[in-house]
Design an enzyme around this catalytic site. Structure first.
Site, mmCIF file in Angstrom:
data_model
loop_
_atom_site.group_PDB
_atom_site.id
_atom_site.type_symbol
_atom_site.label_atom_id
_atom_site.label_comp_id
_atom_site.label_asym_id
_atom_site.label_seq_id
_atom_site.Cartn_x
_atom_site.Cartn_y
_atom_site.Cartn_z
ATOM 1 C CG HIS A 1 7.921 7.233 -8.473
ATOM 2 N ND1 HIS A 1 8.372 6.292 -9.370
ATOM 3 C CD2 HIS A 1 6.686 6.823 -8.115
ATOM 4 C CE1 HIS A 1 7.446 5.351 -9.553
ATOM 5 N NE2 HIS A 1 6.405 5.669 -8.800
ATOM 6 C CG ASP B 1 4.126 -2.200 -5.036
ATOM 7 O OD1 ASP B 1 2.936 -1.943 -5.265
ATOM 8 O OD2 ASP B 1 4.962 -2.438 -5.928
ATOM 9 C CD GLU C 1 2.250 0.211 -10.728
ATOM 10 O OE1 GLU C 1 2.084 0.617 -11.890
ATOM 11 O OE2 GLU C 1 3.003 0.781 -9.930
HETATM 12 ZN ZN LIG Z 1 1.365 3.800 -8.679
#
Ligand SMILES: [Zn+2]
Length: 380
Positions: free
Chosen positions: A352, A73, A137
Protein backbone atom coordinates in the site's frame (compact mmCIF):
# COMPACT_ATOMS: atom_id res chain seq x y z
CA UNK A 1 18.79 -19.74 -6.24
CA UNK A 2 18.04 -17.93 -9.48
CA UNK A 3 14.87 -15.99 -10.18
CA UNK A 4 12.14 -18.00 -11.79
CA UNK A 5 11.52 -16.35 -15.13
CA UNK A 6 7.97 -17.73 -15.24
CA UNK A 7 6.84 -16.23 -11.95
CA UNK A 8 8.70 -12.99 -12.57
CA UNK A 9 7.28 -12.58 -16.06
CA UNK A 10 3.74 -13.36 -14.97
CA UNK A 11 4.03 -10.98 -11.99
CA UNK A 12 5.18 -8.26 -14.38
CA UNK A 13 2.32 -8.97 -16.79
CA UNK A 14 -0.15 -8.65 -13.92
CA UNK A 15 1.39 -5.42 -12.59
CA UNK A 16 1.15 -3.94 -16.10
CA UNK A 17 -2.62 -4.47 -15.99
CA UNK A 18 -4.01 -1.50 -14.14
CA UNK A 19 -6.52 -3.02 -11.70
CA UNK A 20 -7.65 -0.37 -9.24
CA UNK A 21 -10.14 -1.96 -6.89
CA UNK A 22 -12.69 -3.28 -7.81
CA UNK A 23 -11.47 -3.27 -11.42
CA UNK A 24 -9.72 -6.48 -12.44
CA UNK A 25 -7.98 -4.86 -15.41
CA UNK A 26 -7.84 -8.15 -17.33
CA UNK A 27 -5.64 -9.88 -14.75
CA UNK A 28 -8.04 -12.74 -14.09
CA UNK A 29 -8.45 -13.42 -17.81
CA UNK A 30 -4.70 -13.81 -18.14
CA UNK A 31 -4.63 -16.16 -15.14
CA UNK A 32 -7.61 -18.12 -16.51
CA UNK A 33 -5.88 -18.59 -19.87
CA UNK A 34 -2.84 -20.01 -18.16
CA UNK A 35 -4.90 -22.31 -15.94
CA UNK A 36 -7.10 -23.49 -18.82
CA UNK A 37 -3.96 -24.55 -20.67
CA UNK A 38 -3.01 -26.57 -17.60
CA UNK A 39 -6.35 -28.41 -17.63
CA UNK A 40 -8.37 -26.30 -15.21
CA UNK A 41 -12.12 -25.89 -15.73
CA UNK A 42 -12.82 -22.15 -15.77
CA UNK A 43 -15.91 -20.63 -14.24
CA UNK A 44 -16.73 -16.94 -13.84
CA UNK A 45 -18.72 -16.05 -10.74
CA UNK A 46 -18.83 -12.30 -11.36
CA UNK A 47 -21.04 -10.25 -9.09
CA UNK A 48 -22.03 -6.56 -9.22
CA UNK A 49 -19.13 -5.61 -11.49
CA UNK A 50 -16.59 -7.64 -9.53
CA UNK A 51 -14.61 -10.26 -11.47
CA UNK A 52 -14.47 -13.61 -9.69
CA UNK A 53 -12.62 -16.57 -11.16
CA UNK A 54 -13.24 -20.08 -9.87
CA UNK A 55 -10.96 -22.58 -11.59
CA UNK A 56 -10.80 -26.24 -10.67
CA UNK A 57 -8.61 -29.12 -11.71
CA UNK A 58 -10.40 -32.34 -10.81
CA UNK A 59 -8.31 -34.95 -9.10
CA UNK A 60 -7.19 -38.25 -10.55
CA UNK A 61 -8.86 -39.87 -7.55
CA UNK A 62 -11.06 -38.65 -4.71
CA UNK A 63 -8.96 -36.58 -2.36
CA UNK A 64 -8.80 -33.31 -0.50
CA UNK A 65 -9.63 -29.93 -2.04
CA UNK A 66 -6.95 -27.26 -1.80
CA UNK A 67 -7.72 -23.67 -2.83
CA UNK A 68 -5.07 -21.18 -3.90
CA UNK A 69 -6.73 -17.83 -3.26
CA UNK A 70 -5.92 -14.24 -4.03
CA UNK A 71 -7.00 -10.86 -5.36
CA UNK A 72 -6.03 -8.96 -8.48
CA UNK A 73 -7.24 -5.54 -7.34
CA UNK A 74 -4.83 -3.00 -5.91
CA UNK A 75 -5.12 0.17 -3.87
CA UNK A 76 -4.60 3.54 -5.61
CA UNK A 77 -0.91 4.33 -6.13
CA UNK A 78 -1.06 7.89 -4.82
CA UNK A 79 0.68 10.76 -6.64
CA UNK A 80 2.58 9.47 -9.69
CA UNK A 81 5.43 11.95 -9.11
CA UNK A 82 6.21 10.34 -5.76
CA UNK A 83 6.99 7.02 -7.47
CA UNK A 84 10.46 6.47 -8.89
CA UNK A 85 8.80 4.64 -11.84
CA UNK A 86 5.27 4.29 -13.21
CA UNK A 87 3.33 2.17 -10.68
CA UNK A 88 1.63 0.28 -13.53
CA UNK A 89 4.81 -0.34 -15.52
CA UNK A 90 6.79 -3.08 -13.74
CA UNK A 91 10.37 -2.01 -13.15
CA UNK A 92 13.38 -4.10 -12.05
CA UNK A 93 15.99 -2.22 -10.07
CA UNK A 94 18.72 -3.52 -7.78
CA UNK A 95 17.16 -6.96 -7.37
CA UNK A 96 13.69 -5.57 -6.64
CA UNK A 97 10.55 -5.60 -8.75
CA UNK A 98 8.60 -2.36 -8.40
CA UNK A 99 4.95 -1.65 -9.18
CA UNK A 100 1.57 -1.30 -7.51
CA UNK A 101 0.49 -4.79 -6.48
CA UNK A 102 4.03 -6.23 -6.64
CA UNK A 103 3.73 -7.41 -3.01
CA UNK A 104 -0.04 -7.12 -2.50
CA UNK A 105 -0.54 -9.47 -4.19
CA UNK A 106 0.26 -10.06 -7.82
CA UNK A 107 3.54 -11.85 -7.13
CA UNK A 108 1.72 -14.31 -4.88
CA UNK A 109 -0.83 -15.01 -7.60
CA UNK A 110 1.87 -15.42 -10.25
CA UNK A 111 3.80 -17.79 -7.99
CA UNK A 112 0.67 -19.87 -7.41
CA UNK A 113 -0.15 -20.14 -11.11
CA UNK A 114 3.40 -21.23 -11.93
CA UNK A 115 3.33 -23.71 -9.03
CA UNK A 116 0.14 -25.25 -10.45
CA UNK A 117 1.67 -25.46 -13.91
CA UNK A 118 4.69 -27.39 -12.65
CA UNK A 119 2.56 -29.57 -10.38
CA UNK A 120 0.11 -30.58 -13.06
CA UNK A 121 2.51 -30.84 -15.98
CA UNK A 122 2.58 -34.59 -15.54
CA UNK A 123 -1.21 -34.97 -15.20
CA UNK A 124 -3.78 -34.58 -12.45
CA UNK A 125 -3.01 -35.04 -8.77
CA UNK A 126 -4.95 -37.37 -6.50
CA UNK A 127 -6.80 -34.46 -4.88
CA UNK A 128 -8.39 -31.35 -6.37
CA UNK A 129 -6.62 -28.04 -6.81
CA UNK A 130 -8.69 -24.87 -7.24
CA UNK A 131 -8.06 -21.15 -7.72
CA UNK A 132 -10.30 -18.47 -6.27
CA UNK A 133 -9.29 -15.10 -7.68
CA UNK A 134 -11.30 -11.94 -7.02
CA UNK A 135 -11.03 -8.22 -7.76
CA UNK A 136 -12.81 -7.04 -4.62
CA UNK A 137 -10.51 -7.44 -1.65
CA UNK A 138 -9.07 -3.97 -1.21
CA UNK A 139 -12.44 -2.24 -1.49
CA UNK A 140 -15.75 -3.20 0.05
CA UNK A 141 -14.95 -6.95 -0.13
CA UNK A 142 -18.64 -7.72 -0.49
CA UNK A 143 -18.96 -9.19 -3.97
CA UNK A 144 -15.66 -11.01 -4.16
CA UNK A 145 -14.50 -13.93 -2.03
CA UNK A 146 -17.50 -13.51 0.25
CA UNK A 147 -19.82 -14.04 -2.72
CA UNK A 148 -17.88 -17.02 -4.08
CA UNK A 149 -17.82 -18.60 -0.63
CA UNK A 150 -21.62 -18.29 -0.53
CA UNK A 151 -21.90 -19.99 -3.93
CA UNK A 152 -19.61 -22.79 -2.78
CA UNK A 153 -21.60 -23.22 0.41
CA UNK A 154 -24.81 -23.59 -1.60
CA UNK A 155 -23.18 -26.16 -3.81
CA UNK A 156 -22.00 -28.12 -0.81
CA UNK A 157 -18.35 -27.62 -1.74
CA UNK A 158 -16.22 -28.19 1.36
CA UNK A 159 -12.61 -27.13 0.86
CA UNK A 160 -10.13 -28.85 3.13
CA UNK A 161 -7.34 -26.31 2.80
CA UNK A 162 -6.84 -22.79 1.50
CA UNK A 163 -3.63 -20.87 1.00
CA UNK A 164 -4.04 -17.12 0.49
CA UNK A 165 -1.08 -15.51 -1.23
CA UNK A 166 -1.12 -12.30 0.82
CA UNK A 167 2.21 -10.75 1.70
CA UNK A 168 2.77 -12.33 5.11
CA UNK A 169 6.54 -12.33 5.50
CA UNK A 170 8.24 -9.86 7.81
CA UNK A 171 11.99 -9.57 7.23
CA UNK A 172 12.71 -12.71 5.20
CA UNK A 173 10.61 -14.83 2.88
CA UNK A 174 8.65 -17.35 4.93
CA UNK A 175 9.63 -16.02 8.37
CA UNK A 176 5.99 -15.41 9.18
CA UNK A 177 2.74 -17.05 8.13
CA UNK A 178 -0.69 -15.79 9.09
CA UNK A 179 -2.77 -18.49 10.76
CA UNK A 180 -5.55 -16.31 12.12
CA UNK A 181 -6.98 -12.84 12.20
CA UNK A 182 -8.98 -10.95 14.75
CA UNK A 183 -12.58 -10.02 14.06
CA UNK A 184 -13.64 -6.40 13.63
CA UNK A 185 -16.86 -5.01 15.09
CA UNK A 186 -17.73 -1.33 15.23
CA UNK A 187 -20.52 0.95 16.34
CA UNK A 188 -21.77 4.47 15.61
CA UNK A 189 -23.45 5.58 18.79
CA UNK A 190 -25.74 8.59 19.11
CA UNK A 191 -26.97 9.65 22.53
CA UNK A 192 -30.03 11.89 22.79
CA UNK A 193 -30.48 14.42 25.58
CA UNK A 194 -32.25 17.76 25.74
CA UNK A 195 -30.65 21.04 24.76
CA UNK A 196 -30.74 23.90 27.21
CA UNK A 197 -28.93 26.75 28.96
CA UNK A 198 -25.95 25.74 31.11
CA UNK A 199 -27.38 27.96 33.87
CA UNK A 200 -30.57 25.89 34.00
CA UNK A 201 -29.42 22.27 33.88
CA UNK A 202 -32.65 21.10 35.53
CA UNK A 203 -34.45 22.07 32.32
CA UNK A 204 -32.01 20.18 30.07
CA UNK A 205 -30.55 16.70 29.85
CA UNK A 206 -26.85 16.67 29.12
CA UNK A 207 -25.97 13.75 26.78
CA UNK A 208 -22.23 14.26 27.35
CA UNK A 209 -22.65 13.66 31.06
CA UNK A 210 -24.54 10.47 30.32
CA UNK A 211 -22.19 9.20 27.62
CA UNK A 212 -18.85 9.76 29.40
CA UNK A 213 -19.44 7.30 32.27
CA UNK A 214 -20.78 4.75 29.79
CA UNK A 215 -17.63 5.04 27.64
CA UNK A 216 -15.43 4.98 30.73
CA UNK A 217 -17.04 1.74 31.81
CA UNK A 218 -16.67 0.20 28.35
CA UNK A 219 -13.05 1.32 28.09
CA UNK A 220 -12.25 -0.22 31.49
CA UNK A 221 -13.94 -3.55 30.75
CA UNK A 222 -11.84 -6.63 30.18
CA UNK A 223 -13.75 -8.42 27.43
CA UNK A 224 -11.75 -11.62 27.55
CA UNK A 225 -8.26 -12.74 28.46
CA UNK A 226 -7.17 -13.71 24.95
CA UNK A 227 -5.63 -17.13 24.44
CA UNK A 228 -2.42 -18.76 23.33
CA UNK A 229 -2.93 -17.52 19.76
CA UNK A 230 -4.49 -14.10 20.28
CA UNK A 231 -4.08 -11.07 22.52
CA UNK A 232 -7.18 -10.07 24.55
CA UNK A 233 -10.03 -8.39 22.69
CA UNK A 234 -9.48 -4.64 22.49
CA UNK A 235 -12.03 -1.83 22.64
CA UNK A 236 -11.14 1.62 21.34
CA UNK A 237 -13.15 4.82 20.99
CA UNK A 238 -12.10 6.41 17.70
CA UNK A 239 -14.42 9.43 17.56
CA UNK A 240 -16.26 11.63 20.01
CA UNK A 241 -18.31 14.65 18.99
CA UNK A 242 -20.72 16.90 20.75
CA UNK A 243 -21.44 20.53 21.51
CA UNK A 244 -22.98 23.44 19.62
CA UNK A 245 -19.84 25.56 19.70
CA UNK A 246 -21.40 27.94 22.22
CA UNK A 247 -20.00 27.84 25.75
CA UNK A 248 -23.36 28.34 27.44
CA UNK A 249 -25.43 25.66 25.70
CA UNK A 250 -25.97 22.10 26.85
CA UNK A 251 -26.07 20.15 23.58
CA UNK A 252 -28.96 17.92 22.59
CA UNK A 253 -26.89 15.05 21.24
CA UNK A 254 -23.51 13.37 21.62
CA UNK A 255 -21.88 10.95 19.19
CA UNK A 256 -19.18 8.36 19.62
CA UNK A 257 -17.64 5.76 17.34
CA UNK A 258 -15.93 2.72 18.79
CA UNK A 259 -14.38 -0.48 17.47
CA UNK A 260 -13.58 -3.92 18.77
CA UNK A 261 -10.73 -6.04 17.44
CA UNK A 262 -11.82 -9.29 18.95
CA UNK A 263 -10.29 -12.71 19.34
CA UNK A 264 -11.80 -16.19 19.17
CA UNK A 265 -12.67 -16.04 22.89
CA UNK A 266 -15.50 -13.57 22.14
CA UNK A 267 -18.29 -13.37 19.58
CA UNK A 268 -19.83 -10.35 17.88
CA UNK A 269 -23.25 -11.16 19.35
CA UNK A 270 -21.80 -11.57 22.85
CA UNK A 271 -19.88 -8.28 22.68
CA UNK A 272 -22.94 -6.42 21.41
CA UNK A 273 -25.09 -7.78 24.23
CA UNK A 274 -22.54 -6.73 26.84
CA UNK A 275 -22.23 -3.25 25.33
CA UNK A 276 -26.00 -2.80 25.29
CA UNK A 277 -26.21 -3.85 28.94
CA UNK A 278 -23.82 -1.01 29.82
CA UNK A 279 -25.51 1.54 27.53
CA UNK A 280 -28.98 0.66 28.83
CA UNK A 281 -27.84 1.39 32.38
CA UNK A 282 -26.45 4.83 31.52
CA UNK A 283 -28.47 6.13 28.60
CA UNK A 284 -32.23 6.68 28.54
CA UNK A 285 -32.26 7.29 24.78
CA UNK A 286 -29.66 6.25 22.25
CA UNK A 287 -29.22 4.74 18.82
CA UNK A 288 -26.47 2.19 18.08
CA UNK A 289 -25.63 1.35 14.47
CA UNK A 290 -23.28 -1.60 14.34
CA UNK A 291 -21.06 -2.82 11.55
CA UNK A 292 -19.32 -6.14 11.49
CA UNK A 293 -16.57 -6.45 8.90
CA UNK A 294 -15.02 -9.74 9.83
CA UNK A 295 -15.32 -12.81 12.01
CA UNK A 296 -12.09 -13.90 13.65
CA UNK A 297 -10.57 -17.11 12.43
CA UNK A 298 -7.83 -19.37 13.70
CA UNK A 299 -6.28 -22.34 11.97
CA UNK A 300 -5.00 -24.71 14.61
CA UNK A 301 -2.07 -27.05 14.30
CA UNK A 302 -2.91 -29.53 11.57
CA UNK A 303 -1.87 -30.82 8.19
CA UNK A 304 -1.79 -27.42 6.47
CA UNK A 305 0.44 -25.70 9.03
CA UNK A 306 2.62 -28.78 9.14
CA UNK A 307 2.95 -28.80 5.33
CA UNK A 308 3.67 -25.06 5.29
CA UNK A 309 6.35 -25.34 7.97
CA UNK A 310 8.02 -28.20 6.14
CA UNK A 311 7.93 -26.43 2.77
CA UNK A 312 9.27 -23.15 4.16
CA UNK A 313 11.96 -24.89 6.18
CA UNK A 314 13.12 -26.83 3.15
CA UNK A 315 12.98 -24.06 0.56
CA UNK A 316 13.54 -20.81 2.49
CA UNK A 317 15.50 -22.34 5.39
CA UNK A 318 13.56 -20.49 8.10
CA UNK A 319 11.18 -21.50 10.85
CA UNK A 320 8.01 -19.47 10.33
CA UNK A 321 6.42 -17.60 13.19
CA UNK A 322 2.67 -18.27 13.37
CA UNK A 323 1.08 -14.82 13.33
CA UNK A 324 -2.46 -13.59 14.08
CA UNK A 325 -1.97 -9.81 14.01
CA UNK A 326 -2.69 -7.29 11.30
CA UNK A 327 -5.95 -6.29 9.66
CA UNK A 328 -8.51 -8.43 7.89
CA UNK A 329 -8.16 -10.45 4.68
CA UNK A 330 -10.28 -12.72 2.52
CA UNK A 331 -9.17 -15.68 4.63
CA UNK A 332 -12.05 -14.69 6.94
CA UNK A 333 -14.52 -15.86 4.26
CA UNK A 334 -12.78 -19.16 3.55
CA UNK A 335 -12.33 -20.34 7.12
CA UNK A 336 -16.11 -20.59 7.78
CA UNK A 337 -16.37 -23.11 4.93
CA UNK A 338 -14.49 -25.47 7.21
CA UNK A 339 -11.10 -25.12 5.56
CA UNK A 340 -7.76 -24.86 7.32
CA UNK A 341 -6.52 -21.48 6.04
CA UNK A 342 -3.12 -19.80 6.08
CA UNK A 343 -1.66 -16.77 4.37
CA UNK A 344 1.80 -17.15 2.91
CA UNK A 345 3.41 -14.61 0.66
CA UNK A 346 6.28 -12.19 0.12
CA UNK A 347 7.65 -9.56 2.52
CA UNK A 348 4.94 -7.07 3.38
CA UNK A 349 6.99 -4.00 4.30
CA UNK A 350 5.99 -1.97 1.20
CA UNK A 351 2.35 -2.92 0.74
CA UNK A 352 0.00 0.00 0.00
CA UNK A 353 3.04 2.34 -0.05
CA UNK A 354 4.77 4.46 -2.66
CA UNK A 355 7.35 2.35 -4.57
CA UNK A 356 5.79 -0.99 -3.57
CA UNK A 357 8.15 -3.84 -4.40
CA UNK A 358 9.18 -7.46 -3.90
CA UNK A 359 12.58 -9.11 -3.93
CA UNK A 360 12.99 -10.79 -7.29
CA UNK A 361 15.06 -13.55 -5.66
CA UNK A 362 12.05 -14.44 -3.48
CA UNK A 363 9.69 -15.16 -6.36
CA UNK A 364 10.95 -18.54 -7.41
CA UNK A 365 11.26 -19.89 -3.84
CA UNK A 366 7.76 -18.62 -3.09
CA UNK A 367 6.41 -20.53 -6.06
CA UNK A 368 8.31 -23.64 -4.91
CA UNK A 369 6.82 -23.28 -1.43
CA UNK A 370 3.28 -23.26 -2.87
CA UNK A 371 4.16 -26.23 -5.07
CA UNK A 372 5.61 -28.19 -2.17
CA UNK A 373 2.59 -27.49 0.05
CA UNK A 374 0.17 -28.61 -2.65
CA UNK A 375 2.21 -31.69 -3.35
CA UNK A 376 2.22 -32.79 0.25
CA UNK A 377 -1.48 -32.03 0.88
CA UNK A 378 -2.81 -33.52 -2.32
CA UNK A 379 -0.65 -36.56 -1.98
CA UNK A 380 1.29 -36.22 -5.21
ZN1 LIG B 1 -3.89 -8.05 -0.34
Amino acid sequence: MTADPDTLLLAEALIARRSLTPDDGGCSRLIAERLARTGFAIEWLDCEGVTNLWATRAGAAPGPLLIFAGHTDVVPPGPREHWASDPFAPSRRDGLLYGRGAADMKSGLAAMVCAAERLLAAGPLPGMLAFLVTSDEEGMARHGTRHVAEVLRHRGVRPDYAVVGEASSNARLGDRIVVGRRGSLGCNLRVFGRQGHVAYPQRADNPIHRLLPALAELAATQWDAGNASFPPTSFQVSNFHSGTGANNVIPGEADAVFNFRYCTESTAAGLKARVHAVLDRHLPRYQADWWHTGEPFLTRAGRLIEAARAAIGEIAAVQPELFTGGGTSDARFLAPLGAEVVEIGPINGSIHKIDEHVRIADLEPLSRIYERIARSLLGA
